[in-house]
Write a protein that holds these residues in place. Structure first.
Motif, PDB file in Angstrom:
ATOM      1  N   SER A  61      28.082 -23.721  10.050  1.00 29.87           N
ATOM      2  CA  SER A  61      28.465 -22.445  10.651  1.00 29.87           C
ATOM      3  C   SER A  61      28.572 -21.439   9.521  1.00 29.87           C
ATOM      4  CB  SER A  61      29.807 -22.558  11.387  1.00 29.87           C
ATOM      5  OG  SER A  61      30.859 -22.846  10.471  1.00 29.87           O
ATOM      6  N   SER A  94      31.034 -18.395   8.663  1.00 26.31           N
ATOM      7  CA  SER A  94      32.311 -17.845   9.127  1.00 26.31           C
ATOM      8  C   SER A  94      32.443 -16.345   8.916  1.00 26.31           C
ATOM      9  CB  SER A  94      33.465 -18.561   8.426  1.00 26.31           C
ATOM     10  OG  SER A  94      33.375 -18.395   7.015  1.00 26.31           O
ATOM     11  N   SER A  95      31.619 -15.778   8.037  1.00 26.52           N
ATOM     12  CA  SER A  95      31.775 -14.360   7.732  1.00 26.52           C
ATOM     13  C   SER A  95      30.526 -13.822   7.042  1.00 26.52           C
ATOM     14  CB  SER A  95      32.985 -14.153   6.807  1.00 26.52           C
ATOM     15  OG  SER A  95      32.749 -14.791   5.555  1.00 26.52           O
ATOM     16  N   THR A 109      28.263 -20.342  17.225  1.00 24.91           N
ATOM     17  CA  THR A 109      28.123 -19.084  17.943  1.00 24.91           C
ATOM     18  C   THR A 109      26.871 -18.308  17.577  1.00 24.91           C
ATOM     19  OG1 THR A 109      29.324 -17.845  16.245  1.00 24.91           O
ATOM     20  CG2 THR A 109      30.632 -18.897  17.988  1.00 24.91           C
ATOM     21  N   ALA A 120      26.824 -16.554  14.909  1.00 28.43           N
ATOM     22  CA  ALA A 120      27.317 -15.416  14.132  1.00 28.43           C
ATOM     23  C   ALA A 120      26.843 -15.492  12.683  1.00 28.43           C
ATOM     24  CB  ALA A 120      28.844 -15.385  14.174  1.00 28.43           C
ATOM     25  N   ASN A 121      26.434 -14.340  12.168  1.00 25.28           N
ATOM     26  CA  ASN A 121      26.112 -14.119  10.755  1.00 25.28           C
ATOM     27  C   ASN A 121      24.781 -14.720  10.287  1.00 25.28           C
ATOM     28  OD1 ASN A 121      28.580 -12.639   9.988  1.00 25.28           O
ATOM     29  ND2 ASN A 121      29.601 -14.594  10.421  1.00 25.28           N
ATOM     30  N   TYR A 122      24.003 -15.298  11.195  1.00 22.09           N
ATOM     31  CA  TYR A 122      22.684 -15.763  10.780  1.00 22.09           C
ATOM     32  C   TYR A 122      21.743 -14.581  10.547  1.00 22.09           C
ATOM     33  CZ  TYR A 122      24.151 -20.519  11.555  1.00 22.09           C
ATOM     34  OH  TYR A 122      24.821 -21.720  11.463  1.00 22.09           O
ATOM     35  N   HIS A 179      21.777 -19.061  20.047  1.00 20.24           N
ATOM     36  CA  HIS A 179      22.218 -19.102  18.665  1.00 20.24           C
ATOM     37  C   HIS A 179      21.423 -18.191  17.735  1.00 20.24           C
ATOM     38  CE1 HIS A 179      23.230 -23.124  20.406  1.00 20.24           C
ATOM     39  NE2 HIS A 179      24.417 -22.769  19.949  1.00 20.24           N
ATOM     40  N   HIS A 183      20.160 -12.915  18.029  1.00 16.95           N
ATOM     41  CA  HIS A 183      20.589 -11.765  17.228  1.00 16.95           C
ATOM     42  C   HIS A 183      19.858 -11.744  15.891  1.00 16.95           C
ATOM     43  CE1 HIS A 183      23.053  -8.368  16.259  1.00 16.95           C
ATOM     44  NE2 HIS A 183      23.680  -8.976  15.260  1.00 16.95           N
TER      45      HIS A 183
END
Length: 298
Positions: A113, A115-116, A157, A159-161, A192, A195
């Motif tokens: 993952s 995270s930020s 989620t 996120a951040n990829y 996933h 975005h």
């Protein structure tokens, strides 16, 4: 038509086919019975090979490779022969990527993952220094420089990829491009990777039209659902789109397309898409004859 016009027409058609640049991609690294990377490239059947997987990364974790017995990345020098194979593949025109992620549950220690924003930037730096054009004392494949990074993200989620993809893309130069590919599931848009793909920085998107029987987007005895889904994917903001299919019934739980069906009922339609790039076969271990049977029709 004159006698001279016919050879000219044939030559024009051949040049158009060559310029199309369509080809076959596959995944290597998940079964020692598939042979070496060098053997895979020597078949001459593949244009792209994804080494899978870097299945632990992000969220403060130490990134880890899992190549299922091909080598032990935790032992210094264990994977150096793969580095030699990478260079050999590249010299024969095959682009070799490192694939991130993979199916969670495939390995007991798969966990990834981002995270930020900062976490994604740190992973990008790690990838650059250990697998691409950067420097590190712990490069698993030695001096071999991979052509790019593949995103096979099937957990979390998503996120951040997008941050990770753009950070990697920024390392591209006029001398050496960092290619990016994504392997979304066929339900559109992907949960996933949508975005990240929408950033427009991905060169290749090989959509997984398999293991999604309830999503009505893969081959199930007729091609209607698959072709309908393809029409959506063929419009994404990426360089080329590939049809991802299992290379044998044992390679996935669903979605296998007999080669004669692919050639006669699928390829004639999807090849009309301006973004058609070819076919992705999951995965190398099961490819005993499939790529041979379709490569002339790609």
């Amino acid at each position: 038509m004159t006698v001279l016009a016919l050879p000219l027409l044939i030559l024009t058609s051949l040049l158009a086919s060559l310029c199309n640049g369509a080809g076959i991609a596959t995944y290597w690294g998940q079964n020692t019975g598939e042979g070496t990377l060098a053997v895979a490239c020597a078949t001459g059947n593949y244009k792209f090979i994804n080494i899978g997987f870097l299945n632990v990364f992000g969220n403060g974790q130490t990134p880890q490779l899992n190549l299922v017995g091909h080598c032990n990345p935790n032992i210094a020098g264990s994977c150096s022969s793969i580095g030699n194979d990478i260079a050999g593949c590249q010299s024969s025109g095959v682009k070799v990527f490192l694939s991130l992620g993979g199916g969670v549950g495939t390995y007991s220690n798969s966990t990834y993952s981002l995270s930020s924003f900062s976490d994604a930037q740190q992973v990008a730096t790690f990838l650059w220094n250990n697998f691409l054009g950067g420097t590190s004392t712990s490069r698993p494949f030695g001096n071999a420089i991979l052509d790019g990074i593949d995103f096979d993200i099937e957990a979390g989620t998503g996120a951040n990829y997008d941050v990770l993809a753009k950070a990697l893309q920024e390392h591209s130069t006029s001398q050496r491009k960092v290619f990016l590919s994504a392997a979304p599931q066929c339900p559109f848009p992907d949960a996933h990777l949508s975005h990240a793909i929408n950033t427009g920085v991905f060169d290749f998107v090989w959509v997984q039209f398999y293991n999604n029987p309830s999503a009505a987007c893969q081959y199930n005895g007729n091609t209607n659902q698959l072709l309908s889904s393809w029409s959506k994917w063929s419009t994404v903001n990426a360089g080329q789109v590939f049809l991802g299919i299992p290379v044998a019934t044992g390679a996935a739980s669903s979605g296998f397309i007999p080669p004669q069906v692919l050639i006669s009922q699928v390829l004639p339609t999807i090849k009309s898409s301006p973004k058609y790039g070819g076919v992705m076969l999951w995965f190398r271990f099961f490819d005993t004859s499939y790529s041979n049977s379709i490569k002339g029709s790609i």
